[in-house]
Design a protein around this motif. Structure first.
Motif, short mmCIF file in Angstrom:
data_model
loop_
_atom_site.label_atom_id
_atom_site.label_comp_id
_atom_site.label_asym_id
_atom_site.label_seq_id
_atom_site.Cartn_x
_atom_site.Cartn_y
_atom_site.Cartn_z
N ALA A 153 12.03 15.61 46.83
CA ALA A 153 12.15 15.40 45.39
C ALA A 153 11.11 14.37 44.95
CB ALA A 153 13.55 14.91 45.05
N PRO A 154 10.53 14.52 43.74
CA PRO A 154 9.54 13.54 43.29
C PRO A 154 10.10 12.13 43.33
CG PRO A 154 9.56 15.45 41.85
CD PRO A 154 10.72 15.61 42.77
N ALA A 155 9.36 11.21 43.92
CA ALA A 155 9.85 9.84 44.12
C ALA A 155 10.19 9.16 42.79
CB ALA A 155 8.83 9.03 44.89
N ALA A 156 9.31 9.31 41.81
CA ALA A 156 9.54 8.64 40.52
C ALA A 156 10.81 9.15 39.86
CB ALA A 156 8.34 8.84 39.60
N ALA A 157 10.98 10.46 39.81
CA ALA A 157 12.16 11.05 39.19
C ALA A 157 13.42 10.68 39.97
CB ALA A 157 12.01 12.56 39.11
N SER A 158 13.32 10.64 41.30
CA SER A 158 14.48 10.31 42.12
C SER A 158 14.94 8.88 41.89
CB SER A 158 14.14 10.50 43.61
OG SER A 158 13.80 11.84 43.88
N MET A 159 13.98 7.96 41.81
CA MET A 159 14.35 6.57 41.54
C MET A 159 14.87 6.41 40.12
SD MET A 159 11.55 4.32 43.69
CE MET A 159 10.06 5.10 43.06
N SER A 160 14.34 7.21 39.20
CA SER A 160 14.78 7.14 37.81
C SER A 160 16.24 7.58 37.68
CB SER A 160 13.89 8.02 36.94
OG SER A 160 14.28 7.96 35.59
N VAL A 161 16.62 8.69 38.33
CA VAL A 161 18.00 9.16 38.22
C VAL A 161 18.95 8.20 38.92
CG1 VAL A 161 17.36 11.58 37.93
CG2 VAL A 161 17.80 10.70 40.23
N ALA A 162 18.47 7.56 40.00
CA ALA A 162 19.29 6.57 40.69
C ALA A 162 19.52 5.35 39.79
CB ALA A 162 18.62 6.15 41.99
N ALA A 163 18.47 4.94 39.08
CA ALA A 163 18.58 3.82 38.16
C ALA A 163 19.52 4.15 36.99
CB ALA A 163 17.20 3.44 37.62
N ASP A 164 19.59 5.43 36.63
CA ASP A 164 20.48 5.88 35.55
C ASP A 164 21.92 6.02 36.01
OD1 ASP A 164 18.40 5.98 33.76
OD2 ASP A 164 18.04 8.13 33.98
N GLY A 165 22.14 5.86 37.32
CA GLY A 165 23.51 5.91 37.83
C GLY A 165 24.00 7.28 38.24
N LEU A 166 23.11 8.27 38.33
CA LEU A 166 23.55 9.58 38.79
C LEU A 166 23.95 9.50 40.26
CD1 LEU A 166 22.09 10.44 36.14
CD2 LEU A 166 21.47 12.56 37.32
N PRO A 167 24.96 10.27 40.68
CA PRO A 167 25.49 10.17 42.05
C PRO A 167 24.61 10.86 43.09
CG PRO A 167 26.67 11.86 40.85
CD PRO A 167 25.73 11.22 39.86
N LEU A 168 23.38 10.36 43.23
CA LEU A 168 22.42 10.87 44.20
C LEU A 168 21.84 9.71 44.98
CD1 LEU A 168 20.47 13.26 41.76
CD2 LEU A 168 22.37 13.89 43.25
N SER A 169 21.49 9.93 46.23
CA SER A 169 20.95 8.86 47.08
C SER A 169 19.67 9.29 47.79
CB SER A 169 21.97 8.45 48.16
OG SER A 169 23.11 7.86 47.57
#
Length: 326
Positions: A82-98
């Protein structure tokens, strides 16, 4: 009668003990283009996940950002890159992904047509620059490089999005002045005469003041699946690690997999396979997490991401547990 019942119960117990453990089911997604294609082809053809005892369904996506969206929607359980920027962004938004792995290195070059008058990165100001679509890690890294190293604002150049083959065509047609292209692509488009004026690795070192290369893709996992299948998560990471080591050791087999699974010509497949060690990584050591955190702050400074990246965004358990799987 009682004796018969006892014997039946004993037989059932024996058969139950002898039955194989139920295989964890996992849905694995990846982008069917770019650098993801090569690793996905080797992973599938080599059945590395199946060898770990997993029941696997592979889901291919035509868009680079689609695996992240599918994870958020519960459509897949693990994205290999998964794109690193988007992955860190969704993690920062609190989505339940790691984030459970760093999997792809941003091995790209800034190139211009061979006869272009442009010779330096600074000369890209006011030009049309081809690159990956907004939302991708590649776009975020390119934007950060142009702003931090050369002082370009968003209005100082025009970003023309597209996949690598299309961007190479735009360069030939002189529709754009420059492009950020993967080294894999440059190895495959031998008939297109291009000249390198910079690289992501070199520019990222200037920007981050460190030696770690920029991470382009990460292994992203759905928290619900991870918590329900902790052993399965470790097996997924083990399968990824073994596929990576296989690719490092046997380039001919990688090329064969690309010909079979990616419909790639033999010469192109060999050129792609030769780059394996430089474009992939499968790790989540403290230094990798530190590098990703640095990248997040850089992306944040240019408006590519928002918020704060919590430590909980990184799940190190599957990676550490995978080390015990031989």
């Amino acid at each position: 009668m009682k004796r018969t019942a006892v014997l039946a119960a004993a037989l059932a117990a024996i058969l139950g003990a002898a039955a194989p453990a139920h295989a964890e089911k996992v849905r694995i997604g990846y982008w069917s283009s770019g650098v993801s294609l090569g690793f996905g082809a080797v992973l599938e053809t080599g059945k590395f996940m199946e060898k770990e005892g997993l029941e696997v369904e592979y889901v291919k996506f035509p868009d680079v950002n689609a695996p992240t969206k599918a994870l958020a929607a519960g459509g897949i359980d693990f994205a290999i890159a998964a794109p690193a920027a988007a992955s860190m962004s969704v993690a920062a938004d609190g989505l339940p992904l790691s984030i459970v792995l760093a999997t792809q290195v941003a091995e790209l070059d800034f190139v211009v047509p061979e006869d272009s008058p442009i010779t330096t990165m600074a000369e890209l100001k006011g030009k049309k620059i081809g690159g990956s679509p907004a939302g991708s890690a590649t776009a975020a890294i390119a934007s950060a490089i142009l702003e931090k190293n050369y002082g370009f604002g968003s209005g100082d150049y025009t970003l023309v999005p597209g996949n690598d083959p299309r961007l190479a065509q735009f360069l030939v047609q002189k529709d754009i002045d420059a492009a950020a292209l993967r080294t894999v692509t440059l190895a495959l488009v031998k008939d297109v005469k291009l000249r390198r004026i910079g690289s992501f690795r070199e520019e990222w070192k200037k920007l981050s003041k460190g030696d770690a290369p920029p991470v382009l893709g990460v292994g992203l996992m759905r928290n619900e699946w991870l918590k329900a299948n902790p052993d399965g998560a470790a097996k997924v990471v083990a399968g990824m690690r073994k596929a990576y080591e296989f690719g490092k050791a046997d380039k001919a087999a990688v090329a064969k997999a690309l010909v079979a699974a990616a419909n790639m010509g033999e010469d192109d497949a060999k050129a792609y396979a030769a780059l394996w060690d430089g474009i992939y990584t499968v790790t989540l050591e403290p230094s990798d997490i530190a590098s990703l955190k640095t990248a997040f702050e850089v992306f944040k400074s240019v408006g590519a991401v928002k918020g704060e990246l919590p430590d909980a965004a990184f799940a190190t358990g599957p990676y550490e547990a995978s080390k015990a799987i031989k």
